[in-house]
Design a protein around this motif. Structure first.
Motif, PDB file in Angstrom:
ATOM      1  N   LEU A   1      25.872 -11.473 -20.781  1.00 25.76           N
ATOM      2  CA  LEU A   1      25.654 -12.353 -19.629  1.00 25.76           C
ATOM      3  C   LEU A   1      26.936 -12.472 -18.805  1.00 25.76           C
ATOM      4  CD1 LEU A   1      23.415 -14.229 -18.521  1.00 25.76           C
ATOM      5  CD2 LEU A   1      24.539 -16.092 -19.717  1.00 25.76           C
ATOM      6  N   ASN A   2      28.056 -12.612 -19.503  1.00 27.91           N
ATOM      7  CA  ASN A   2      29.353 -12.739 -18.852  1.00 27.91           C
ATOM      8  C   ASN A   2      29.689 -11.464 -18.074  1.00 27.91           C
ATOM      9  OD1 ASN A   2      32.477 -11.904 -19.564  1.00 27.91           O
ATOM     10  ND2 ASN A   2      32.273 -13.934 -18.677  1.00 27.91           N
ATOM     11  N   ALA A   3      29.398 -10.302 -18.677  1.00 32.10           N
ATOM     12  CA  ALA A   3      29.735  -9.021 -18.049  1.00 32.10           C
ATOM     13  C   ALA A   3      28.943  -8.801 -16.758  1.00 32.10           C
ATOM     14  CB  ALA A   3      29.469  -7.879 -19.025  1.00 32.10           C
ATOM     15  N   VAL A   4      27.677  -9.255 -16.738  1.00 31.32           N
ATOM     16  CA  VAL A   4      26.819  -8.976 -15.578  1.00 31.32           C
ATOM     17  C   VAL A   4      26.917 -10.067 -14.518  1.00 31.32           C
ATOM     18  CG1 VAL A   4      24.448  -8.535 -14.829  1.00 31.32           C
ATOM     19  CG2 VAL A   4      25.239  -7.637 -16.995  1.00 31.32           C
ATOM     20  N   THR A   5      27.013 -11.315 -14.935  1.00 35.26           N
ATOM     21  CA  THR A   5      26.921 -12.409 -13.954  1.00 35.26           C
ATOM     22  C   THR A   5      28.202 -13.219 -13.815  1.00 35.26           C
ATOM     23  OG1 THR A   5      26.220 -14.063 -15.555  1.00 35.26           O
ATOM     24  CG2 THR A   5      24.506 -12.693 -14.617  1.00 35.26           C
ATOM     25  N   GLY A   6      29.166 -12.966 -14.677  1.00 36.11           N
ATOM     26  CA  GLY A   6      30.383 -13.777 -14.624  1.00 36.11           C
ATOM     27  C   GLY A   6      30.174 -15.172 -15.196  1.00 36.11           C
ATOM     28  N   PHE A   7      29.019 -15.389 -15.841  1.00 35.06           N
ATOM     29  CA  PHE A   7      28.717 -16.674 -16.502  1.00 35.06           C
ATOM     30  C   PHE A   7      29.794 -16.930 -17.555  1.00 35.06           C
ATOM     31  CE2 PHE A   7      26.472 -19.710 -19.080  1.00 35.06           C
ATOM     32  CZ  PHE A   7      25.503 -20.265 -18.255  1.00 35.06           C
ATOM     33  N   ASP A   8      30.356 -18.121 -17.569  1.00 36.50           N
ATOM     34  CA  ASP A   8      31.490 -18.399 -18.460  1.00 36.50           C
ATOM     35  C   ASP A   8      31.165 -18.089 -19.924  1.00 36.50           C
ATOM     36  OD1 ASP A   8      33.065 -20.762 -20.188  1.00 36.50           O
ATOM     37  OD2 ASP A   8      34.258 -19.743 -18.655  1.00 36.50           O
ATOM     38  N   LEU A   9      31.924 -17.173 -20.529  1.00 37.45           N
ATOM     39  CA  LEU A   9      31.615 -16.667 -21.876  1.00 37.45           C
ATOM     40  C   LEU A   9      31.673 -17.760 -22.940  1.00 37.45           C
ATOM     41  CD1 LEU A   9      31.133 -14.288 -23.830  1.00 37.45           C
ATOM     42  CD2 LEU A   9      33.581 -13.933 -23.880  1.00 37.45           C
ATOM     43  N   TRP A  10      32.835 -18.404 -23.059  1.00 35.55           N
ATOM     44  CA  TRP A  10      32.971 -19.401 -24.135  1.00 35.55           C
ATOM     45  C   TRP A  10      32.239 -20.689 -23.805  1.00 35.55           C
ATOM     46  CZ3 TRP A  10      33.740 -17.822 -28.702  1.00 35.55           C
ATOM     47  CH2 TRP A  10      34.401 -16.593 -28.889  1.00 35.55           C
ATOM     48  N   GLY A  11      32.041 -20.945 -22.509  1.00 30.84           N
ATOM     49  CA  GLY A  11      31.212 -22.096 -22.123  1.00 30.84           C
ATOM     50  C   GLY A  11      29.814 -21.928 -22.688  1.00 30.84           C
ATOM     51  N   ALA A  12      29.244 -20.721 -22.507  1.00 33.68           N
ATOM     52  CA  ALA A  12      27.892 -20.443 -23.013  1.00 33.68           C
ATOM     53  C   ALA A  12      27.852 -20.511 -24.537  1.00 33.68           C
ATOM     54  CB  ALA A  12      27.434 -19.064 -22.540  1.00 33.68           C
ATOM     55  N   VAL A  13      28.840 -19.878 -25.194  1.00 38.18           N
ATOM     56  CA  VAL A  13      28.852 -19.850 -26.665  1.00 38.18           C
ATOM     57  C   VAL A  13      28.963 -21.262 -27.231  1.00 38.18           C
ATOM     58  CG1 VAL A  13      30.214 -19.158 -28.693  1.00 38.18           C
ATOM     59  CG2 VAL A  13      29.750 -17.501 -26.887  1.00 38.18           C
ATOM     60  N   LEU A  14      29.896 -22.064 -26.666  1.00 44.40           N
ATOM     61  CA  LEU A  14      30.094 -23.424 -27.189  1.00 44.40           C
ATOM     62  C   LEU A  14      28.887 -24.312 -26.900  1.00 44.40           C
ATOM     63  CD1 LEU A  14      33.864 -23.993 -26.359  1.00 44.40           C
ATOM     64  CD2 LEU A  14      32.840 -23.945 -28.633  1.00 44.40           C
ATOM     65  N   ALA A  15      28.335 -24.204 -25.690  1.00 45.26           N
ATOM     66  CA  ALA A  15      27.159 -25.023 -25.349  1.00 45.26           C
ATOM     67  C   ALA A  15      26.029 -24.734 -26.326  1.00 45.26           C
ATOM     68  CB  ALA A  15      26.715 -24.728 -23.925  1.00 45.26           C
ATOM     69  N   MET A  16      25.766 -23.442 -26.558  1.00 44.27           N
ATOM     70  CA  MET A  16      24.690 -23.049 -27.472  1.00 44.27           C
ATOM     71  C   MET A  16      24.974 -23.514 -28.891  1.00 44.27           C
ATOM     72  SD  MET A  16      22.706 -21.166 -25.704  1.00 44.27           S
ATOM     73  CE  MET A  16      21.894 -20.414 -27.046  1.00 44.27           C
ATOM     74  N   GLY A  17      26.173 -23.168 -29.372  1.00 46.90           N
ATOM     75  CA  GLY A  17      26.526 -23.470 -30.768  1.00 46.90           C
ATOM     76  C   GLY A  17      26.480 -24.955 -31.060  1.00 46.90           C
ATOM     77  N   LEU A  18      27.037 -25.760 -30.144  1.00 45.83           N
ATOM     78  CA  LEU A  18      27.118 -27.204 -30.396  1.00 45.83           C
ATOM     79  C   LEU A  18      25.751 -27.877 -30.273  1.00 45.83           C
ATOM     80  CD1 LEU A  18      30.543 -27.979 -28.667  1.00 45.83           C
ATOM     81  CD2 LEU A  18      30.063 -27.808 -31.120  1.00 45.83           C
ATOM     82  N   VAL A  19      24.974 -27.478 -29.258  1.00 49.71           N
ATOM     83  CA  VAL A  19      23.631 -28.060 -29.102  1.00 49.71           C
ATOM     84  C   VAL A  19      22.790 -27.753 -30.338  1.00 49.71           C
ATOM     85  CG1 VAL A  19      21.448 -27.756 -27.854  1.00 49.71           C
ATOM     86  CG2 VAL A  19      23.559 -28.153 -26.593  1.00 49.71           C
ATOM     87  N   CYS A  20      22.865 -26.498 -30.763  1.00 50.63           N
ATOM     88  CA  CYS A  20      22.085 -26.058 -31.915  1.00 50.63           C
ATOM     89  C   CYS A  20      22.499 -26.811 -33.183  1.00 50.63           C
ATOM     90  CB  CYS A  20      22.310 -24.562 -32.101  1.00 50.63           C
ATOM     91  SG  CYS A  20      21.059 -23.822 -33.078  1.00 50.63           S
ATOM     92  N   THR A  21      23.815 -26.932 -33.386  1.00 52.76           N
ATOM     93  CA  THR A  21      24.330 -27.651 -34.562  1.00 52.76           C
ATOM     94  C   THR A  21      23.873 -29.103 -34.517  1.00 52.76           C
ATOM     95  OG1 THR A  21      26.273 -26.223 -34.505  1.00 52.76           O
ATOM     96  CG2 THR A  21      26.435 -28.207 -35.847  1.00 52.76           C
ATOM     97  N   LEU A  22      23.928 -29.695 -33.328  1.00 53.19           N
ATOM     98  CA  LEU A  22      23.572 -31.105 -33.173  1.00 53.19           C
ATOM     99  C   LEU A  22      22.121 -31.356 -33.574  1.00 53.19           C
ATOM    100  CD1 LEU A  22      24.585 -33.881 -32.029  1.00 53.19           C
ATOM    101  CD2 LEU A  22      23.520 -33.228 -29.870  1.00 53.19           C
TER     102      LEU A  22
END
Length: 644
Positions: A153-174
């Protein structure tokens, strides 16, 4: 990215993506503060065994449909054509066998962890070995499944890489740590709907831009992307009808039969019938998912033809190509690209939440409870929640490692993906072969794992020595539907380029990745049986009631009864010493509890002692209990025995 301008998200895209995370968290919080409020391990880990068929089946589907698969299937079909669709043929047996063999045995034993079965059937060593293998496999798996789509996603759209990873990981853990299995299953249901919506949107809009579905099909036929039935029996061929339709069955069994993440869903069902029905409901859903993936690949081909964005250098890997295509199709339609990204991350969320929950369960049930039997329920529940939280943080650490180590970790992950085969083998050894003993199970499992690593590392080294570049981390030429056991294996066996047919050990390394599970599980069974026979087969009287499924008796129906008796096929769990006094009819006097689950082992024996003095069963009850479970046969306390 070189010469290409990144395609950026609009505000609407970000809003839709954020809504997915908010809704998922909301479902988790709802189950944290409603109902039993996750106060017991039974509720937190097993959803109080109260789930109905539909949510369980959609959750089973979502667990196997990772982001890797959503990106992989279309690029596979775009590159190699629709041969991959024949994988759908393996779903028949891949779901029928778990529904009628694995679920009845595991459900009626009232387990929480699938690996508990290994202790009941063999001993504690086999259980610990199985559990540790599973934990290793899942921990490696989680990081990559979270990081790979974020990187693409980051490579194609410039979507923040670690922003996406942390958002996903933390929401899922929560939501996993607060809401337990109920939250995981219901968020899976929501995420499945989002996945379908995202893929459908791409197909509908893409096809209409290409001139309609008929035009898409015409271009695919002209570009020879519509494959016929390839009946080539060569096991080294990457995709043929046999590798997909037969080899795929073993991959499906490793996932749907014995994998803790899926078994836990069956065991959370209200009744055994609901668990079996959920298997049946998954089947058409899987076919739809497979067709959507294939259609998206064909729509991509209709848009780009042979002139792919990959060849033009717009993107560097196959999964980036799918994202590029989506952004290209939706460039004038704000919000829809966000819907597809939500669909993509739904795949990742549903997979890693299942991983957290199943890891917390096996750690609790297999590694902690046996050593702390007096732990209070409140403390055990708190510890389970803590474990889910810890595994969530471990997942983020693994995603970070994945970013540093690149292809090295990818290779390790791919090899660990083969672990599903040996685990399937050890369950089959216990369930189908009454004479297999614990020594055979341990040696067989170790041999199967050794074989898996040998082939995996051998394949990797062979590719390196042939100077075939190892694909970077986020390359997934293929979407292994088999999320938990072998996803992204294809990074090791990306379309083979070697022309001469390999021989000897090279041929073993060139085996189609679809046969890995079959090959490794067969190794476990064969080695396990040989070692069991050499070290003294297990005696019938030593078997725990309900742990063997009497498939041999059914298969060898043509043999005279005395031979079947010698092979433990007539009454796998009856006592041979009593066979002279008692008729050889199998005894299925398993008492049923309110869930329709047979209470095996000590419960039944004590219950029978009390019941015998009170009353004799009526004819109807006797008939019902006789048909209850071919595998849950008890050693004593039968009607005939009381008559003596």
């Amino acid at each position: 990215m070189g010469d290409v301008v990144l395609m950026h998200f609009t505000t609407a895209d970000y809003v839709i993506f954020a809504l997915l995370l908010v809704a998922s968290t909301g479902i988790g919080l709802f189950y944290a503060f409603s109902g039993g409020r996750q106060r017991t391990t039974q509720e937190f880990l097993m959803a109080d065994r109260s789930m109905s068929c539909l949510p369980v089946s959609l959750s089973l589907l979502a667990t196997f449909q990772s982001a890797v698969a959503i990106l992989g299937a279309p690029s596979e079909v775009y590159t190699f054509g629709t041969q991959y669709w024949f994988l759908g043929c393996s779903y028949f047996l891949g779901l029928l066998i778990p529904a009628h063999v694995f679920i009845p045995v595991l459900y009626r034993l009232r387990l929480s962890s699938a690996y508990e079965y290994l202790e009941l059937r063999f001993n504690k060593t086999v259980r610990i070995l199985g559990t540790v293998t599973f934990i290793f496999q899942m921990v490696i798996y989680m990081g990559v499944v979270l990081y790979a789509p974020a990187l693409a996603l980051n490579a194609v759209t410039g979507f923040d890489l670690w922003g996406a990873v942390l958002a996903m990981g933390l929401v899922c853990t929560l939501y996993t740590a607060l809401g337990g299995l109920k939250a995981v299953i219901w968020t899976d249901v929501f995420q499945t709907v989002v996945m379908f919506a995202g893929q459908l949107a791409v197909i509908v809009v893409g096809a209409s831009q290409a001139g309609g579905m008929a035009e898409v099909w015409r271009k695919a036929v002209n570009g020879s992307r519509i494959s016929g039935l390839d009946l080539n029996p060569d096991p080294l061929e990457r995709h043929t009808f046999w590798t997909l339709g037969v080899g795929g069955v073993f991959l499906m069994l490793a996932l749907y039969g014995v994998n803790q993440a899926q078994v836990q869903r069956y065991l959370s069902s209200r009744t055994e019938r609901e668990a079996v029905m959920s298997c049946y409901v998954v089947f058409p859903c899987q076919q739809i998912v497979l067709c959507l993936g294939c259609l998206m690949g064909l729509v991509m081909f209709a848009r780009y033809g042979e002139d792919s964005p990959l060849d033009k250098g717009y993107v560097k890997t196959n999964d980036q190509m799918v994202l590029y295509f989506v952004m290209d199709v939706f460039k004038d339609l704000p919000g829809l690209a966000g819907l597809f990204v939500a669909c993509l991350f739904s795949g990742a969320l549903s997979t890693i939440s299942s991983a957290f929950n199943s890891l917390a369960t096996v750690t609790m049930e297999d590694l902690i409870k046996p050593y702390f039997p007096n732990m209070t329920e409140a403390r055990a529940t708190l510890l389970s929640k803590g474990l889910a939280l810890v595994y969530g943080l471990v997942c983020l650490a693994m995603a970070y490692l994945a970013s540093i180590m690149g292809s090295v970790l990818q290779a390790a992950f791919s090899i660990f993906g083969m672990v599903g085969g040996p685990l399937l083998g050890v369950f089959c050894l216990g369930m189908f072969f009454p004479w297999a003993n614990s020594t055979g199970a341990v040696v067989g499992l170790v041999a199967g794992l050794a074989m898996a690593f040998w082939i995996g590392i051998g394949n990797f080294v062979m590719r390196m020595s042939n100077s075939i570049p190892v694909p970077p981390l986020n390359t997934t030429a293929l979407p292994l539907f088999d999320n938990m056991t072998a996803t992204v294996l294809t990074t090791l066996v990306n379309a083979t380029t070697a022309k001469p047919r390999p021989s000897g050990v090279q041929a073993l390394y060139s085996l189609s990745y679809m046969w890995y599970s079959a090959h490794n599980s067969t190794t476990v069974v064969v080695v396990g049986l040989i070692v069991s026979l050499l070290t003294g087969p297990m005696k019938e009287k030593d078997l725990t009631p309900g742990t063997v499924f009497p498939v041999l008796g059914t298969l060898l129906f043509f043999l005279p009864e005395r031979y079947r008796e010698k092979l433990c096929c007539v009454t796998p769990l009856s006592n041979p010493q009593k066979s002279k006094e008692i008729d050889t009819q199998p005894y299925q006097m398993a008492k049923k509890d309110s869930n329709g689950a047979a209470l095996c082992k000590e419960d039944t024996v004590t219950e029978d002692k009390e019941m015998e003095s009170d009353r004799a069963p009526t004819e109807d009850e006797d008939l019902e209990t006789r048909t209850a479970l071919p595998s849950c046969q008890l050693t004593g306390h039968t009607v005939e025995e009381t008559a003596f």
